[in-house]
Motif scaffolding. Structure first.
Motif, PDB file in Angstrom:
ATOM      1  N   LEU A 392      37.497  27.036  29.423  1.00 35.54           N
ATOM      2  CA  LEU A 392      37.186  28.466  29.514  1.00 35.54           C
ATOM      3  C   LEU A 392      35.875  28.683  30.259  1.00 35.54           C
ATOM      4  N   ASN A 393      34.858  27.895  29.946  1.00 34.56           N
ATOM      5  CA  ASN A 393      33.567  28.035  30.612  1.00 34.56           C
ATOM      6  C   ASN A 393      33.655  27.703  32.098  1.00 34.56           C
ATOM      7  N   ALA A 394      34.476  26.720  32.438  1.00 31.20           N
ATOM      8  CA  ALA A 394      34.659  26.395  33.845  1.00 31.20           C
ATOM      9  C   ALA A 394      35.290  27.571  34.595  1.00 31.20           C
ATOM     10  N   ALA A 395      36.274  28.234  33.970  1.00 27.41           N
ATOM     11  CA  ALA A 395      36.911  29.387  34.604  1.00 27.41           C
ATOM     12  C   ALA A 395      35.933  30.552  34.738  1.00 27.41           C
ATOM     13  N   VAL A 396      35.104  30.757  33.726  1.00 28.99           N
ATOM     14  CA  VAL A 396      34.094  31.826  33.786  1.00 28.99           C
ATOM     15  C   VAL A 396      33.135  31.588  34.947  1.00 28.99           C
ATOM     16  N   GLN A 397      32.660  30.366  35.092  1.00 28.29           N
ATOM     17  CA  GLN A 397      31.714  30.073  36.169  1.00 28.29           C
ATOM     18  C   GLN A 397      32.370  30.222  37.541  1.00 28.29           C
ATOM     19  N   LYS A 398      33.611  29.785  37.649  1.00 28.31           N
ATOM     20  CA  LYS A 398      34.323  29.924  38.920  1.00 28.31           C
ATOM     21  C   LYS A 398      34.467  31.389  39.305  1.00 28.31           C
ATOM     22  N   ALA A 399      34.819  32.228  38.319  1.00 28.44           N
ATOM     23  CA  ALA A 399      34.974  33.655  38.600  1.00 28.44           C
ATOM     24  C   ALA A 399      33.637  34.287  38.974  1.00 28.44           C
ATOM     25  N   LEU A 400      32.594  33.912  38.275  1.00 29.10           N
ATOM     26  CA  LEU A 400      31.272  34.475  38.561  1.00 29.10           C
ATOM     27  C   LEU A 400      30.824  34.142  39.974  1.00 29.10           C
ATOM     28  N   LEU A 401      31.020  32.906  40.385  1.00 24.21           N
ATOM     29  CA  LEU A 401      30.531  32.470  41.691  1.00 24.21           C
ATOM     30  C   LEU A 401      31.423  32.945  42.831  1.00 24.21           C
ATOM     31  N   ALA A 402      32.649  33.354  42.506  1.00 26.55           N
ATOM     32  CA  ALA A 402      33.585  33.730  43.567  1.00 26.55           C
ATOM     33  C   ALA A 402      33.467  35.187  43.983  1.00 26.55           C
ATOM     34  N   VAL A 403      32.825  36.029  43.203  1.00 23.09           N
ATOM     35  CA  VAL A 403      32.719  37.453  43.540  1.00 23.09           C
ATOM     36  C   VAL A 403      31.548  37.639  44.498  1.00 23.09           C
ATOM     37  N   PRO A 404      31.799  38.113  45.709  1.00 27.80           N
ATOM     38  CA  PRO A 404      30.711  38.241  46.679  1.00 27.80           C
ATOM     39  C   PRO A 404      29.826  39.434  46.356  1.00 27.80           C
ATOM     40  N   PRO A 405      28.564  39.382  46.766  1.00 25.67           N
ATOM     41  CA  PRO A 405      27.677  40.533  46.550  1.00 25.67           C
ATOM     42  C   PRO A 405      28.143  41.727  47.364  1.00 25.67           C
TER      43      PRO A 405
END
Length: 489
Positions: A392-405
């Motif tokens: 779950l934490n790996a998926a959270v980090q992937k989603a966080l880093l994938a959203v561009p500013p």
């Protein structure tokens, strides 16, 4: 006083996950208010009293950013004031059935209400800042929501630490140069991130330096110092089998008077059933405090004398504990702390902070640290072993880093995404599951925050900003209003 035989550093780690607006009982805000009333109020009251009598560099206090946010939050301030009033009413209700207990609880609840009303009504930060500015204690910072940093992606690890240090700067007026690494978790190379963030010292557990805890140790060539807990000294208090809090004359944590919720019994004996335990006696407990404080001072002095003989110069011992041990788990803990801090200098032991130990030159040779923590096995198993939360934490980090500013200015939607991700990544959820302590609550919290991350990330990727803003408005309050997702590397 003669030249000290050595130096003692007391380090207290204050932390609870974000509990505001996430349930009340049996897990939720009640946990916060109990710890606040029984630990944070009396422990800082001890520091204030000693500081008023000239005490300086009394201890090193870590307050995690997520806890500091709750101790300043208006909702939580109202909640704990109501809780303290309820405590007083419960004492009155119990007095007819248990007069001695009711009288004792009346006195302690009244004192807590007075302390809160005069010193805490504007939150913890003014009080902490005043004690720090006066030199009574050193304050440690840390990553925002207490994640287990070795399992984070480096950009997320850096972001969590920067957010936490910025929060301390905002609340306390200065950026901490020392941190309590969450769970004392370490992975090789983390010291370089610390150095880049301006962190100069952090805590590890004793086995990480193979028990050689007599001095702060530079980690590699980073210049960052690792202070290690001296387990021979620390476990005198915190051993589940032989620690002081289990003494027969102390209040029993687990036995309740169910109509009032108060704790009427003393430990009596480790194998004694709750219904057979003797009534709590404050006079007996006070005598036990004096006895155990004297024993601890003798242990510290003996330890430092031995280290001086071994190394040919005065050395250091670090005893480090969760703040919540003192008062919440161990009712007499704050009184014991005060007795120890008064008695150590009289026994020829210098008491100081981690910063004071560095200033005194108590620094040894460089060390290479292994992967470690202060959890079971002194490795990562407590957190890495909960496979569903690791995924779950790996998926959270992937989603966080994938959203561009969205652009060069702050984006409140991406900030909200970052807040939810940080809350999902708290180390508490895996710890509670591993220890089977409110495991259902922990899993629910982790999955709820992760689901919000997934939903918001999908809306942002789809360009549905209006729908995203509407969803964010329905979420419970967040701990940090200043999270800036532009700080993500």
């Amino acid at each position: 006083m003669a030249r000290p035989v050595g130096t003692f550093c007391l380090v207290l780690h204050s932390h609870l996950p974000w509990l505001a607006h996430h349930g009340r009982w049996p897990v939720g805000e009640e946990w916060l208010y109990q710890s606040w009333a029984h630990s944070y109020l009396p422990v800082l009251d001890v520091v204030e009293r000693l500081a008023a009598q000239g005490g300086r560099e009394l201890l090193t206090l870590g307050v995690t950013p997520v806890l500091a946010a709750q101790l300043d939050d208006p909702h939580c301030l109202r909640g704990v004031h109501d809780w303290l009033g309820g405590w007083l009413l419960r004492a009155h209700e119990a007095a007819a059935r248990l007069p001695d207990l009711g009288a004792h609880e009346h006195r302690t609840a009244t004192a807590a209400l007075e302390t809160f009303g005069t010193r805490w009504r504007h939150g913890a930060s003014p009080l902490l800042r005043g004690l720090s500015d006066a030199g009574a204690l050193e304050l440690l910072g840390g990553p925002a929501t207490h994640p287990f940093a070795p399992l984070l992606e480096p950009p997320v690890r850096e972001f969590a630490l920067e957010t936490g240090l910025a929060d301390a700067q905002l609340r306390l007026g200065s950026r901490p140069s020392g941190i309590w690494a969450p769970e004392c978790g370490y992975a090789p190379g983390m010291e370089r991130g610390y150095a880049a963030a301006g962190v100069r010292r952090f805590l590890v557990d004793g086995p990480a330096v193979r028990g050689d805890t007599a001095f702060a140790r530079p980690v590699g060539d980073s210049g960052v110092l690792a202070f290690a807990r001296d387990l021979d000294v620390t476990y005198r208090v915190w051993s589940p089998r032989k620690g002081y809090p289990g003494g027969r004359d102390y209040r029993d944590f687990h036995t309740y008077d169910h109509p009032s919720g108060l704790k009427p019994a003393r430990v009596t004996g480790r194998s004694v059933q709750p219904e057979d335990k003797a009534p709590y006696d404050p006079a007996r407990a006070a005598a036990a405090v004096r006895r155990d404080a004297a024993d601890f001072v003798a242990v510290v002095r003996e330890r430092l004398v031995g280290l001086r003989e071994r190394h040919g110069r005065p050395a250091l011992t670090v005893a480090a504990f969760d703040t919540e041990l003192f008062g919440h788990w161990w009712h007499e803990g704050p009184a014991w702390l005060e007795a120890v801090l008064r008695a150590l200098p009289e026994a020829g032991v210098r008491v100081t902070t981690l910063r004071g130990a560095v200033d005194a030159g108590l620094v040894g040779d460089p060390v290479e640290l292994p992967p470690s923590s202060w959890g079971s096995g002194k490795d990562w198993r407590v957190w890495a072993g909960v496979e569903d939360l690791v995924a779950l934490n790996a998926a959270v980090q992937k989603a966080l880093l994938a959203v561009p500013p969205a652009g060069p200015v702050r984006d409140p939607l991406r900030d909200a995404l970052a807040q939810e991700a940080l809350l999902a990544l708290s180390s508490d959820w895996a710890f509670m599951v591993t220890k089977d302590s409110a495991a259902g609550y922990a899993r629910d919290r982790a999955h709820a925050h992760a689901a919000r991350v997934e939903e918001l990330a999908a809306l942002l990727h789809a360009g549905r900003r209006a729908a995203a803003a509407h969803r964010v408005r329905t979420w419970p309050a967040h701990p940090f209003g200043h999270v800036d997702a532009r700080d993500l590397p």
